[in-house]
Design a protein around this motif. Structure first.
Motif, mmCIF file in Angstrom:
data_model
loop_
_atom_site.group_PDB
_atom_site.id
_atom_site.type_symbol
_atom_site.label_atom_id
_atom_site.label_comp_id
_atom_site.label_asym_id
_atom_site.label_seq_id
_atom_site.Cartn_x
_atom_site.Cartn_y
_atom_site.Cartn_z
ATOM 1 N N GLY A 55 24.488 35.427 39.070
ATOM 2 C CA GLY A 55 24.769 33.937 38.374
ATOM 3 C C GLY A 55 25.913 33.858 37.654
ATOM 4 N N ARG A 56 25.828 32.098 37.233
ATOM 5 C CA ARG A 56 27.363 32.122 37.013
ATOM 6 C C ARG A 56 27.030 30.838 36.279
ATOM 7 N N ILE A 57 27.387 30.964 34.357
ATOM 8 C CA ILE A 57 27.298 29.957 33.787
ATOM 9 C C ILE A 57 29.229 29.529 33.367
ATOM 10 N N TYR A 58 29.233 28.220 33.400
ATOM 11 C CA TYR A 58 30.575 27.453 33.440
ATOM 12 C C TYR A 58 29.742 26.813 31.967
ATOM 13 N N LEU A 59 31.253 26.731 31.231
ATOM 14 C CA LEU A 59 30.850 26.216 30.291
ATOM 15 C C LEU A 59 31.936 25.308 30.001
ATOM 16 N N ARG A 60 32.811 24.413 29.796
ATOM 17 C CA ARG A 60 33.806 23.667 29.120
ATOM 18 C C ARG A 60 33.618 23.391 27.664
ATOM 19 N N THR A 61 34.523 24.299 27.122
ATOM 20 C CA THR A 61 33.942 24.498 25.964
ATOM 21 C C THR A 61 35.256 24.707 24.908
ATOM 22 N N ALA A 62 36.026 24.213 23.889
ATOM 23 C CA ALA A 62 36.986 25.094 23.645
ATOM 24 C C ALA A 62 36.581 26.386 22.994
ATOM 25 N N SER A 63 36.097 27.299 22.382
ATOM 26 C CA SER A 63 34.949 28.172 21.958
ATOM 27 C C SER A 63 33.809 28.215 22.386
ATOM 28 N N LEU A 64 33.620 29.420 22.181
ATOM 29 C CA LEU A 64 32.308 30.214 23.007
ATOM 30 C C LEU A 64 31.367 30.251 21.766
ATOM 31 N N ALA A 67 18.877 34.795 37.483
ATOM 32 C CA ALA A 67 19.503 35.649 38.288
ATOM 33 C C ALA A 67 20.132 35.194 39.723
ATOM 34 N N GLY A 68 20.789 34.158 39.460
ATOM 35 C CA GLY A 68 22.111 33.765 40.484
ATOM 36 C C GLY A 68 21.750 32.327 40.625
ATOM 37 N N GLY A 69 23.145 31.358 41.229
ATOM 38 C CA GLY A 69 23.340 30.948 40.938
ATOM 39 C C GLY A 69 24.394 29.935 40.214
ATOM 40 N N ILE A 70 24.243 28.354 40.011
ATOM 41 C CA ILE A 70 26.131 28.314 39.105
ATOM 42 C C ILE A 70 25.553 27.060 38.066
ATOM 43 N N ILE A 71 25.604 27.406 36.786
ATOM 44 C CA ILE A 71 25.282 26.369 36.215
ATOM 45 C C ILE A 71 26.654 26.484 35.557
ATOM 46 N N ILE A 72 26.527 24.369 35.603
ATOM 47 C CA ILE A 72 28.251 24.707 34.478
ATOM 48 C C ILE A 72 27.847 23.186 33.314
ATOM 49 N N VAL A 73 28.424 23.455 32.384
ATOM 50 C CA VAL A 73 28.173 22.518 31.659
ATOM 51 C C VAL A 73 29.351 21.647 31.201
ATOM 52 N N LEU A 74 29.862 20.827 31.457
ATOM 53 C CA LEU A 74 30.917 19.558 31.045
ATOM 54 C C LEU A 74 30.921 19.466 29.744
#
Lengths: 240, 501
Positions: free
Chosen positions: A169-178, A142-149
């Protein structure tokens, strides 16, 4: 720094010793799966040698916890403020319903990391996972930031059902594909410079803890996952 | 294409000889049923909007109004009732899950009404509560089964944390958001005046109500709204909500439109964001996991507060309660299938769960058989309607009861069951300021105090009649009950004899 030998003591006794300690810096030596360490703690800095048990730093309210190894399930459950740094990996449901503070994991996280994560006024919780996350990452977020490197990971660094029920909120994924199975209420796009700027201070702070440099994060793009509505279920009901 | 018209369930009857067109009804109705027609020079009503809440009827200065059930009817059919047909029309038009409010209204058996209470005659004489002491106080929490002594042999009195109730009636969980600020204020003040407790529900605790902390039970549900250290430490006890009688197995969902202002602040989520409490706690899949949440809460509050676990009355409730008693919880709360709600899917509300009377009897029996009844307090709710229901519940084995629908009725609720609309004309299940202010907390809290005080007197009278002078002596005293018109199976589950035996 106060050193507490933990190996032969139960969690209740350890938490009482932590609360009673005059020192702000406390080293817990030989931790052997004791649960609830630092529950509700609003100050002090704990360093943990050994393996803490489930619900490490539950309801944490401002204290700092550094685990020099792996942690287990429910780390930072309903955390309100403070910092949890895990040099290794952690189990399931890390950061359940966390509302504030930061959880940094150098390795991998289990299932349901960041489930129910919230944000509120000045409170913006952050979870950074260095390796990969299990299924249901950011479920009901519901909020906040999740980052997966995804450091050292081939392929998509999250399991199935990423962002199910996400409504903030937001999820950041460091990835070549979703991930192939993103749910319909999640909108994904490649990160733009402004998105990366927003997390640059977080990544810098994370890198400082774990000795990572900016170039370590090169090579793969970041994707941003956001809910496409705050009210995913509003058309579901009919008054009767 | 079919015409999508639902016949109004009620008709607003206005006596033209009495109506003075003062327009009070128009001002009072948030559903906009009434308006003044300038051409006709008269008040007119749109029956289709009426929810039968009686606000206009109650405030009409000339008593010109009444609401009657429409006698407009479908062709009579014992199977395809008007209700069944109408619900299909609604779903065919919208594709939506039917959503209702308040408790299961269907004609299932009400076991309270099939239980009769004993009284003393000749031997073991009755007690007159007006002249003799009568103890309605009770304590909720784990009871010690051993005497512990220090090195000098002195008895250690420090036991597990207990809640002291001056009367065995508490106000059960209703969140700020589902009910109004003034409703919460009324409950909090009444709980304090009565020496009992109200329950925040899962919507957090408004900053204005921290002052009533000593009479507050704070709830932790799957969404963990508003849960943080101050909140956990503010209350006298913490309740983990696993389930709710009106919607067992179903989570809560407060739409974003209701997350405004103070509601957003109290839940600690942004305005306009849906507040979703899923059915499960996603970290609880076993009694061991529940134990983990129980003890994380105890750790965070330094073992100062009893931890309650609330579940809905479902088929295997006795086995589940046995597990909860072993999870370290101090009190088990069981909510029967008649329990109220601000919103629940109709099909769930009307078809899932079991009566609280049967659930209570089977849980109490099971815990006794296993020798662990004293390890937990037992609180039941889900349509406790009067003092006799309270007495029967305690005689079946409860330590205390939770009331909510009764409390809301005391505050003015007319059980129109339209809470989900957010347009409660009585200022209870609404957040609209102009409606909320209709409920004056001074009056509301006094009415709650009146209700519970009246029930307390009645409980004393009934206990006195049985020759019993304390709640403790009534608890689990099933010999004081007899069944009427019940089958052998029902009597055996309730653990009571039939009247005449």
């Amino acid at each position: 720094m106060l050193t507490i030998q933990a190996s032969s003591r139960g969690y209740r006794e350890l938490n009482e010793a932590i609360t009673a300690a005059q020192d702000q810096d406390i080293l817990l030596e030989g931790v052997l799966g004791q649960r609830f360490l630092g529950a509700g703690l609003s100050e002090k800095s704990l360093t943990i040698h050994g393996i803490p048990g489930n619900a490490l730093g539950a309801y944490l309210d401002g204290a700092r916890i550094h685990v020099c190894g792996n942690a287990q399930d429910a780390t930072g459950d309903t955390m309100n403020d403070g910092q949890i740094i895990i040099d290794g990996s952690c189990g399931d449901a890390a950061g359940y319903a966390m509302r504030g503070g930061r959880i940094y994991i150098r390795g991998n996280a289990g299932y349901r990391a960041g489930i129910h994560m919230k944000a509120y006024q000045e409170k913006l919780p952050v979870m950074v996972i260095g390796g990969r996350a299990g299924s249901f990452l950011g479920e009901y977020q519901a909020g906040g930031i999740i980052i997966v490197l995804g450091l050292g990971e081939e392929g998509v660094p999250v399991g199935n059902f990423c962002g199910t029920g996400m409504h903030g909120g937001r999820i950041y994924l460091r990835t070549a594909s979703l991930p192939a199975d993103l749910p319909s209420q999640v909108a994904a796009r490649q990160a733009e410079p402004a998105d990366l700027e927003a997390i640059a201070p977080i990544l810098e702070d994370y890198g400082r803890h774990f000795g990572l440099a900016a170039q370590d994060l090169e090579g793969k793009p970041f994707y941003v996952l956001e809910p496409n509505t705050q009210n995913p279920y509003h058309q579901l009901y009919t008054p009767n | 294409m079919p015409v999508n018209y639902l016949m109004p369930e009620y008709e607003v009857y206005r006596n033209p000889a009495r109506c003075i067109a003062c327009r009070a009804c128009e001002r009072q109705c948030a559903n906009e049923v009434h308006h003044y027609d300038a051409d006709l020079k008269a008040m007119v009503a749109d029956d289709a909007k009426c929810v039968n809440c009686h606000r206009c009827v109650s405030l009409c200065p000339t008593r010109a109004l009444k609401i009657v059930k429409s006698d407009h009817t479908f062709r009579e059919n014992a199977n395809w009732t008007g209700e069944a047909i109408t619900e299909i029309y609604k779903q065919a038009a919208t594709g939506g899950v039917l959503l209702s409010a308040m408790g299961n209204p269907k004609a299932f058996p009400i076991y309270w009404d099939k239980l009769l209470i004993n009284a003393s005659q000749v031997t073991n004489p009755p007690i007159d509560p007006l002249r003799e002491p009568m103890e309605t106080r009770t304590f909720l929490g784990k009871k010690s089964d051993t005497i512990r002594r220090d090195a000098q042999g002195n008895i250690l009195c420090q036991g597990e944390p207990q809640l002291e109730l001056k009367v065995p009636i508490m106000f059960s969980a209703m969140s700020y958001g589902s009910i109004s600020y003034n409703a919460h204020a009324s409950l909090a003040r009444a709980a304090q005046a009565l020496g009992t407790y109200y329950n925040t529900g899962e919507g957090g605790l408004h900053q204005d109500f921290y002052q009533y902390g000593a009479n507050t039970i704070v709830q932790v549900a799957s969404g963990r709204f508003g849960v943080f250290s101050d909140y956990l430490n503010a209350g006298a006890a913490i309740e983990i909500k696993m389930g709710q009688g009106a919607k067992p197995g179903i989570g809560g969902h407060l739409p974003g439109a209701k997350i405004v202002g103070d509601i957003s602040r109290t839940r600690m989520i942004p305005e306009g964001s849906d507040a979703i409490s899923p059915a499960p706690h996603h970290d609880i899949y076993s009694i061991e996991d529940l134990r983990q949440l129980v003890f994380s809460l105890k750790e965070a509050t330094h073992y100062q507060k009893p931890v309650f676990v609330k579940i809905a009355a479902v088929h295997n409730v006795a086995a589940i309660a046995s597990g909860i008693a072993r999870s370290g919880a101090d009190v088990i709360c069981i909510d029967g299938f008649r329990g109220g709600t601000g919103a629940a899917p109709t099909r769930i509300r009307d078809n899932v769960g079991i009566p609280i009377e049967l659930a209570l009897a089977s849980v109490d029996t099971r815990l006794r058989e296993e020798g662990i009844r004293d390890q937990v307090g037992l609180v039941v709710g889900g349509s406790i309607r009067n003092a006799a229901d309270v007495v029967k519940a305690i005689a079946l084995g409860a330590d205390a009861v939770y009331i909510a629908t009764s409390a809301l009725i005391a505050l003015g609720c007319h059980l129109c069951r339209s809470c989900q609309s957010g347009k409660c004309n009585w200022g209870i299940a609404t957040q609209r300021p102009e409606l909320v202010k209709r409920l004056n907390p001074d009056v509301g809290s006094q009415r709650l105090v009146n209700l519970v005080t009246a029930w307390k007197h009645e409980i004393e009278e009934i206990m006195g009649g049985m020759g019993i002078n304390s709640i403790e002596a009534l608890r689990g005293n099933r010999m004081m009950l007899r069944g009427i018109g019940l089958t052998d199976r029902e009597l055996s589950i309730l653990g009571i004899r039939h009247a005449g035996e």
